[in-house]
Design a protein around this motif. Sequence first.
Motif, PDB file in Angstrom:
ATOM      1  N   GLU A   1       0.764  -1.250   0.000  1.00 18.17           N
ATOM      2  CA  GLU A   1       0.000   0.000   0.000  1.00 18.17           C
ATOM      3  C   GLU A   1       0.793   1.298   0.000  1.00 18.17           C
ATOM      4  O   GLU A   1       0.197   2.363  -0.024  1.00 18.17           O
ATOM      5  CB  GLU A   1      -1.005  -0.012   1.153  1.00 18.17           C
TER       6      GLU A   1
ATOM      7  N   PRO B   1       2.560   3.945  -1.960  1.00 20.46           N
ATOM      8  CA  PRO B   1       2.586   4.233  -3.393  1.00 20.46           C
ATOM      9  C   PRO B   1       3.998   4.450  -3.934  1.00 20.46           C
ATOM     10  O   PRO B   1       4.845   5.033  -3.265  1.00 20.46           O
ATOM     11  CB  PRO B   1       1.758   5.518  -3.521  1.00 20.46           C
TER      12      PRO B   1
ATOM     13  N   LYS C   1       7.330  12.608  -4.068  1.00 17.36           N
ATOM     14  CA  LYS C   1       6.204  12.876  -3.154  1.00 17.36           C
ATOM     15  C   LYS C   1       5.276  13.939  -3.728  1.00 17.36           C
ATOM     16  O   LYS C   1       4.109  14.017  -3.351  1.00 17.36           O
ATOM     17  CB  LYS C   1       6.731  13.335  -1.796  1.00 17.36           C
TER      18      LYS C   1
ATOM     19  N   TRP D   1      -1.785  11.286  -8.208  1.00 14.79           N
ATOM     20  CA  TRP D   1      -2.322  10.086  -8.844  1.00 14.79           C
ATOM     21  C   TRP D   1      -2.876  10.416 -10.222  1.00 14.79           C
ATOM     22  O   TRP D   1      -3.419  11.483 -10.456  1.00 14.79           O
ATOM     23  CB  TRP D   1      -3.434   9.491  -8.001  1.00 14.79           C
TER      24      TRP D   1
ATOM     25  N   PHE E   1      -5.637   9.212 -13.059  1.00 11.87           N
ATOM     26  CA  PHE E   1      -6.840   8.389 -13.228  1.00 11.87           C
ATOM     27  C   PHE E   1      -7.187   8.307 -14.694  1.00 11.87           C
ATOM     28  O   PHE E   1      -7.363   9.330 -15.360  1.00 11.87           O
ATOM     29  CB  PHE E   1      -8.024   8.981 -12.476  1.00 11.87           C
TER      30      PHE E   1
ATOM     31  N   PHE F   1     -16.812   7.970 -16.154  1.00 14.09           N
ATOM     32  CA  PHE F   1     -15.786   8.704 -15.412  1.00 14.09           C
ATOM     33  C   PHE F   1     -14.792   9.332 -16.385  1.00 14.09           C
ATOM     34  O   PHE F   1     -14.239   8.637 -17.235  1.00 14.09           O
ATOM     35  CB  PHE F   1     -15.069   7.740 -14.454  1.00 14.09           C
TER      36      PHE F   1
ATOM     37  N   LYS G   1       0.035   1.213  -6.518  1.00 14.00           N
ATOM     38  CA  LYS G   1       0.189   0.499  -5.253  1.00 14.00           C
ATOM     39  C   LYS G   1       0.572  -0.953  -5.505  1.00 14.00           C
ATOM     40  O   LYS G   1       0.111  -1.553  -6.481  1.00 14.00           O
ATOM     41  CB  LYS G   1      -1.129   0.498  -4.487  1.00 14.00           C
TER      42      LYS G   1
ATOM     43  N   VAL H   1       0.400   5.556   6.492  1.00 16.05           N
ATOM     44  CA  VAL H   1      -0.723   4.984   5.748  1.00 16.05           C
ATOM     45  C   VAL H   1      -1.750   4.407   6.725  1.00 16.05           C
ATOM     46  O   VAL H   1      -2.951   4.637   6.584  1.00 16.05           O
ATOM     47  CB  VAL H   1      -0.249   3.901   4.752  1.00 16.05           C
TER      48      VAL H   1
ATOM     49  N   TYR I   1      -3.571   7.177   8.336  1.00 18.17           N
ATOM     50  CA  TYR I   1      -4.535   7.762   7.415  1.00 18.17           C
ATOM     51  C   TYR I   1      -5.783   6.898   7.300  1.00 18.17           C
ATOM     52  O   TYR I   1      -6.903   7.413   7.221  1.00 18.17           O
ATOM     53  CB  TYR I   1      -3.902   7.968   6.036  1.00 18.17           C
ATOM     54  N   LYS I   2      -5.603   5.587   7.291  1.00 20.17           N
ATOM     55  CA  LYS I   2      -6.747   4.669   7.222  1.00 20.17           C
ATOM     56  C   LYS I   2      -7.699   4.921   8.386  1.00 20.17           C
ATOM     57  O   LYS I   2      -8.922   4.976   8.209  1.00 20.17           O
ATOM     58  CB  LYS I   2      -6.277   3.208   7.284  1.00 20.17           C
TER      59      LYS I   2
ATOM     60  N   LYS J   1      -7.892   7.640  10.178  1.00 17.34           N
ATOM     61  CA  LYS J   1      -8.448   8.977  10.040  1.00 17.34           C
ATOM     62  C   LYS J   1      -9.607   8.979   9.049  1.00 17.34           C
ATOM     63  O   LYS J   1     -10.649   9.590   9.290  1.00 17.34           O
ATOM     64  CB  LYS J   1      -7.347   9.923   9.566  1.00 17.34           C
ATOM     65  N   ARG J   2      -9.405   8.256   7.964  1.00 19.11           N
ATOM     66  CA  ARG J   2     -10.427   8.190   6.922  1.00 19.11           C
ATOM     67  C   ARG J   2     -11.703   7.555   7.466  1.00 19.11           C
ATOM     68  O   ARG J   2     -12.811   7.983   7.158  1.00 19.11           O
ATOM     69  CB  ARG J   2      -9.876   7.373   5.744  1.00 19.11           C
ATOM     70  N   LEU J   3     -11.550   6.529   8.308  1.00 17.40           N
ATOM     71  CA  LEU J   3     -12.724   5.863   8.876  1.00 17.40           C
ATOM     72  C   LEU J   3     -13.425   6.748   9.902  1.00 17.40           C
ATOM     73  O   LEU J   3     -14.650   6.721  10.008  1.00 17.40           O
ATOM     74  CB  LEU J   3     -12.322   4.542   9.517  1.00 17.40           C
TER      75      LEU J   3
ATOM     76  N   ALA K   1     -15.567   8.906   7.949  1.00 18.96           N
ATOM     77  CA  ALA K   1     -16.745   8.171   7.494  1.00 18.96           C
ATOM     78  C   ALA K   1     -17.746   8.009   8.637  1.00 18.96           C
ATOM     79  O   ALA K   1     -18.961   8.074   8.432  1.00 18.96           O
ATOM     80  CB  ALA K   1     -16.333   6.810   6.959  1.00 18.96           C
TER      81      ALA K   1
ATOM     82  N   MET L   1     -21.518   9.387   8.793  1.00 19.19           N
ATOM     83  CA  MET L   1     -22.622   8.464   9.051  1.00 19.19           C
ATOM     84  C   MET L   1     -23.522   8.997  10.166  1.00 19.19           C
ATOM     85  O   MET L   1     -24.735   8.854  10.126  1.00 19.19           O
ATOM     86  CB  MET L   1     -22.046   7.114   9.446  1.00 19.19           C
TER      87      MET L   1
END
Lengths: 373, 124
Positions: free
Chosen positions: A86, A88, A126, A130, A132, A140, A231, A356, A359-360, A362-364, A367, A371
Amino acid sequence: MAPMQPPQDDLDRRKVVGINPETVTNITSTDFPGHHAGEDNSWSLSNFKQNLKVHFHENEKDEAIFSLVGVDASIANAFRRILIAEVPTLAIEKVYVQNNTSVIADEVLAHRLGLIPLKGRIEGLKWLKWFFEPNPDLGFEGVGRTDYNTVVLSLNVKCERNPHADKNATEPEEKYINSSVYSRHIKWAVQGSQEEQFRDGPIEPVSPDILIAKLRPGQEIDIIMHAHLGKGGDHAKFSPVATATYRLLPTITITKPILGADARKFQKCFPPGVIDLERVTPSDAASDESVYHGREGDEKAVVKDPMRDTVSRECLRHEEFRDKVKLGRVQDHFIFNVESTGQFPSDMLFLESVNVLKYKAKRLLQALDEMEK
Amino acid sequence: MRDSPIEEETSDPSEELLLGGAKKLVVLPGASSHAASFQIEKEDHTLGNALRYFVNKNADVEFCGYTIPHPSETKMNIRIQTWEDTKTTAVDALRKGLEDMMEACGVISEKFTEARDEFDARQS
């Protein structure tokens, strides 16, 4: 009632994985509230801070070896998994073949190019964003290729006869020019602000000597490549590490003295440097331990450096060491071995893996906030 | 080069695309205040096992376990039950677990950098 504090040797014993001839015991950690009656095992940052230790054993760019002591296996394993899949990195993702008359098929060549590790100024890497790809099926649009998400490389090599070669030459290197295509032939086409970002660290293969293809006179490879961030989970070429592993610190406990010829044999059961031989001292010989009596000056096996042990369990196969030695591993002592492919220094990769995971979480949390709204 | 600043977070904008409009976190049907199963998109054992550890470290938590219901779906379910005689709800326990995890990561980064700098100084 104040929480009970178990004696230290009890705690130490809890942490040791038992290693027997055919079984392994005490593998799972038990440091959870309610597991040990009367003890407070709930999360405490200050306790964690106090117990966490990091010791470095080696810190080179390509390889870092360090001990992470005082974390649970689930956390150590998260870092290992993140390192592999994971964090990058930049790798060749698109290959536009303008001409390829070599014997290597386009798709095989493209695959080989993708696996070449690239390097460049760390701050520049750095700074990259990304890329896409547009996906019309999902409606998209993607983002355009720009200097901050695409690195353009080219490879243009043609093989010819060497006019100055000796008539009797048999080696292709001598007879032909460019008979082998190496990673050093890959040239970076600077785009926009990449010039500024990679000023003192141009993008190039980590090693110039990676063989990509072999050519014979008249054959030619003419290729444009686009490198993007990716990744390790998507493709192994994006994995920043060659290996990222950990092992638990081995323990060797000699419970009854091993003397004389047995001590030599015992030493041979382990890799060099694990077991040392000492002399039985007069005070040992005079002690209550009857095995020492009359053995003054004899050799005695002592544990010198258990970290070097591979835990082969050879010593458990011999009758003469029965009940004299106990093998184990320390449950919360992880000896990490991080071997970078060369894009980032190994120690930086580990710090990145910690980020990482952070951050995971933090991201949750984000979320969770969304919610609950 | 080695001392280059490391970004606070490694953000991943590809996530939105990866999620394809799905929610990162949902509560599965059948939840009550003190017991809930959460379904997390695009996470696996990396987060699952670590999060399970931190949630279990909470004295108000009766049970916490995680599962990946199907190997070809990138979903991770985490079940949290808290003791009914406490004020901690399942959502509170999840939140505390995540916060503790962030704290722990901070400490690990700090100690690692410290140990590395000390080692490098000793080597040179």
